[in-house]
Scaffold this active site. Structure first.
Site, mmCIF file in Angstrom:
data_model
loop_
_atom_site.group_PDB
_atom_site.id
_atom_site.type_symbol
_atom_site.label_atom_id
_atom_site.label_comp_id
_atom_site.label_asym_id
_atom_site.label_seq_id
_atom_site.Cartn_x
_atom_site.Cartn_y
_atom_site.Cartn_z
ATOM 1 N N VAL A 1 0.681 -0.872 -0.149
ATOM 2 C CA VAL A 1 0.161 -0.292 -0.279
ATOM 3 C C VAL A 1 0.759 1.253 0.112
ATOM 4 C CG1 VAL A 1 -1.165 1.507 1.459
ATOM 5 C CG2 VAL A 1 -0.980 -1.321 0.714
ATOM 6 N N ARG B 1 13.924 -3.448 9.525
ATOM 7 C CA ARG B 1 14.144 -3.889 8.218
ATOM 8 C C ARG B 1 14.980 -3.010 7.703
ATOM 9 N NH1 ARG B 1 10.012 -6.716 11.001
ATOM 10 N NH2 ARG B 1 9.088 -5.549 9.365
ATOM 11 N N CYS C 1 -11.012 -3.123 1.649
ATOM 12 C CA CYS C 1 -10.534 -2.911 -0.017
ATOM 13 C C CYS C 1 -12.096 -3.590 0.051
ATOM 14 C CB CYS C 1 -9.250 -3.650 0.361
ATOM 15 S SG CYS C 1 -8.891 -4.961 0.638
ATOM 16 N N GLY D 1 -3.584 -8.320 -1.456
ATOM 17 C CA GLY D 1 -4.936 -8.190 -0.747
ATOM 18 C C GLY D 1 -4.029 -8.397 0.539
ATOM 19 N N LYS E 1 -16.612 -7.577 7.764
ATOM 20 C CA LYS E 1 -16.438 -6.090 7.485
ATOM 21 C C LYS E 1 -17.745 -5.466 6.524
ATOM 22 C CE LYS E 1 -11.565 -6.709 8.998
ATOM 23 N NZ LYS E 1 -10.529 -6.753 8.202
ATOM 24 N N HIS F 1 -9.219 -7.136 -6.489
ATOM 25 C CA HIS F 1 -10.451 -7.743 -6.063
ATOM 26 C C HIS F 1 -11.734 -7.488 -7.171
ATOM 27 C CE1 HIS F 1 -7.939 -7.859 -2.392
ATOM 28 N NE2 HIS F 1 -8.504 -7.293 -1.527
HETATM 29 N N1 NAP Z 1 -3.173 -4.761 0.605
HETATM 30 C C1 NAP Z 1 -3.953 -4.780 0.616
HETATM 31 O O1 NAP Z 1 -4.690 -3.938 -0.300
HETATM 32 C C2 NAP Z 1 -4.970 -3.702 1.524
HETATM 33 C C3 NAP Z 1 -5.669 -2.923 1.836
HETATM 34 C C4 NAP Z 1 -6.572 -2.130 2.808
HETATM 35 C C5 NAP Z 1 -5.428 -2.352 3.324
HETATM 36 N N2 NAP Z 1 -4.937 -2.652 3.820
HETATM 37 C C6 NAP Z 1 -4.153 -2.859 5.494
HETATM 38 O O2 NAP Z 1 -2.641 -1.646 5.098
HETATM 39 C C7 NAP Z 1 -2.029 -1.435 6.047
HETATM 40 C C8 NAP Z 1 -0.520 -2.206 5.173
HETATM 41 O O3 NAP Z 1 -0.586 -2.928 4.173
HETATM 42 P P1 NAP Z 1 -0.042 -3.443 2.802
HETATM 43 O O4 NAP Z 1 -0.635 -4.635 2.243
HETATM 44 O O5 NAP Z 1 1.011 -2.868 2.679
HETATM 45 O O6 NAP Z 1 1.430 -4.474 3.718
HETATM 46 P P2 NAP Z 1 3.136 -4.989 3.315
HETATM 47 O O7 NAP Z 1 3.178 -4.809 2.409
HETATM 48 O O8 NAP Z 1 3.192 -6.372 4.050
HETATM 49 O O9 NAP Z 1 3.408 -3.837 4.593
HETATM 50 C C9 NAP Z 1 3.661 -2.982 5.534
HETATM 51 C C10 NAP Z 1 4.461 -2.293 5.924
HETATM 52 O O10 NAP Z 1 4.585 -2.277 7.524
HETATM 53 C C11 NAP Z 1 5.812 -1.910 7.278
HETATM 54 N N3 NAP Z 1 5.848 -1.924 8.708
HETATM 55 C C12 NAP Z 1 5.529 -3.497 9.741
HETATM 56 N N4 NAP Z 1 6.298 -3.229 10.850
HETATM 57 C C13 NAP Z 1 6.903 -2.240 10.915
HETATM 58 C C14 NAP Z 1 6.926 -1.889 11.812
HETATM 59 N N5 NAP Z 1 6.962 -2.379 12.708
HETATM 60 N N6 NAP Z 1 7.417 -0.174 12.059
HETATM 61 C C15 NAP Z 1 7.338 0.378 11.367
HETATM 62 N N7 NAP Z 1 7.056 0.065 9.942
HETATM 63 C C16 NAP Z 1 6.908 -1.664 9.409
HETATM 64 C C17 NAP Z 1 6.560 -2.661 6.893
HETATM 65 O O11 NAP Z 1 7.864 -1.989 6.942
HETATM 66 P P3 NAP Z 1 9.304 -3.012 6.132
HETATM 67 O O12 NAP Z 1 9.449 -2.909 4.848
HETATM 68 O O13 NAP Z 1 10.443 -2.043 7.174
HETATM 69 O O14 NAP Z 1 8.930 -4.382 6.865
HETATM 70 C C18 NAP Z 1 5.565 -2.337 5.332
HETATM 71 O O15 NAP Z 1 6.156 -0.745 5.197
HETATM 72 C C19 NAP Z 1 -2.349 -3.184 6.775
HETATM 73 O O16 NAP Z 1 -2.589 -2.613 7.588
HETATM 74 C C20 NAP Z 1 -3.285 -3.206 6.409
HETATM 75 O O17 NAP Z 1 -4.750 -4.019 6.580
HETATM 76 C C21 NAP Z 1 -3.876 -3.474 2.766
#
Ligand code: NAP
Length: 332
Positions: free
Chosen positions: A16, A41, A130, A161, A214, A243
């Site tokens: 995201v 990281r 989403c 997602g 949700k 999706h």
């Molecule tokens: N993916 C979707 O379609 C979607 C849609 C709606 C909402 N969301 C929500 O958006 C959020 C992120 O989702 P994503 O899909 O982007 O996940 P992702 O690809 O796994 O990315 C997670 C992000 O969070 C960071 N992070 C993890 N642990 C952390 C920590 N301890 N301190 C600081 N940063 C940290 C990671 O940084 P590092 O690289 O340094 O680990 C990375 O930048 C979640 O809450 C998810 O539910 C996602």
């Protein structure tokens, strides 16, 4: 002169977060400075914004000093702990996680539906789930025309997602499957390549998953419709991006396909793609990386009175996350 804003993105290296950077740039959001924040990281990594390479900073208590708007996309635990820190520093937080969505004083906003709710914010605005966001883009205009009572729906949710790791996992499994190698699953409980998982998020005592509920809970809040009911089965599918949701909706008033198509075709953020005779209908590959969601396969439902069935596809990294969040910032 347009005011510019100091922006922070928590989770800037994630699926995201990367889209947030692109959307801010693409929509020429007035950014005075941008702070990219990740975990330890990501130390030493950088992200691109406009023509600049921005070093990723580790999240900490000082991350929100002099920040106007903080986007959170690093999971619920991080939002739960650091959204209050951002608010304390007088930044406005726009949160992609689910932790604050149902709190009564937190607006939960899809700008095309309830933009006026943003006015009531107290420093935090939540971005909806989403699948819910994509489904409501079509349900809400039909509700305005016919008065929705409830929906039965099944989702077809892309692996992105679940974040960047899930995209890698599907890629790896597809490669291994084509070479008849053993498939190992880490993100999901089973292999996702060439498979379907009727399991998104954790199971509740009712038998539904959290994700499935949700649509009803967030749908009620966003549409200001406390009686809205949604029975949903969420399915993870081996699609990288976007999706889709198959929806059968029941309405209070008599429906017609002609009127439904007319209403859907006029809805901002939504395209009507409904020419089954020419094999034209919404698909993940046609909405991936697009701002607009698409709706099609509109027909009178043969099982319910005043019912319509239809199919919606949308890029959940955009309308389900980054685009919607930036649209909220634009409202502010
Ligand atoms: N993916 C979707 O379609 C979607 C849609 C709606 C909402 N969301 C929500 O958006 C959020 C992120 O989702 P994503 O899909 O982007 O996940 P992702 O690809 O796994 O990315 C997670 C992000 O969070 C960071 N992070 C993890 N642990 C952390 C920590 N301890 N301190 C600081 N940063 C940290 C990671 O940084 P590092 O690289 O340094 O680990 C990375 O930048 C979640 O809450 C998810 O539910 C996602």
């Amino acid at each position: 002169m347009t005011k510019s804003y100091h922006i922070a993105i928590v989770g800037a290296t994630g699926a995201v977060g990367i889209e947030l950077l692109r959307v801010l740039e693409r929509r020429s959001f007035p950014v005075a400075s941008l702070r990219a924040i990740g975990s330890a990281r990501s130390a030493g990594k950088s992200v691109r914004f406009r023509d600049d390479s921005i070093p990723v900073e580790e999240l900490g208590d000082g991350s929100f000093k002099k920040i106007d708007i903080a986007f959170f996309s690093a999971g619920g635990e991080i939002s739960g702990k650091y959204v209050p820190v951002a608010c304390q520093a007088e930044a406005i937080a726009i949160d992609n996680s689910s932790v604050f969505r149902m709190e009564p004083h937190v607006p939960l906003v899809i700008p095309e539906i309830n933009s006026e709710d943003v006015r009531d914010h107290r420093g935090l605005i939540a971005n909806p789930n989403c699948t819910t966001a994509i489904a409501l883009m079509a349900i809400y205009p039909l509700h305005r025309a016919f008065g929705v009572r409830g929906v039965f729906a099944a989702s077809y949710q892309a692996v992105s997602g679940s974040g960047a790791r899930a995209i890698d996992e599907l890629r790896e499994q597809v490669k291994n499957a084509l070479q008849d190698r053993q498939l190992t699953a880490q993100v999901y409980p089973h292999p996702i390549a060439f498979n379907l998982l009727p399991h998104v998020d954790s199971f509740l005592e009712s038998g539904y998953t959290k994700e499935e509920m949700k649509m009803q809970n967030e749908g009620r809040k966003i549409m200001h419709l406390p009686e809205f009911r949604a029975s949903v089965t969420c399915v993870r599918v081996p699609v990288y991006r976007a999706h889709s949701v198959a929806i059968s909706a029941q309405f209070e008033r008599p429906v017609s396909v002609e009127r439904a198509r007319e209403v859907l075709a006029k809805t901002p953020g939504l395209e009507l793609v409904d020419e089954p005779e020419n094999n034209r209908y919404p698909m993940p590959i046609t909405v991936a990386e697009k701002d607009n969601c698409q709706v099609g396969r509109v027909r009178v439902d043969c099982a319910f009175e005043n019912g319509l069935s239809f199919w919606v596809s949308g890029d959940q990294l955009l309308k389900g996350a980054a685009l919607n969040a930036v649209q909220i910032a634009e409202l502010l």
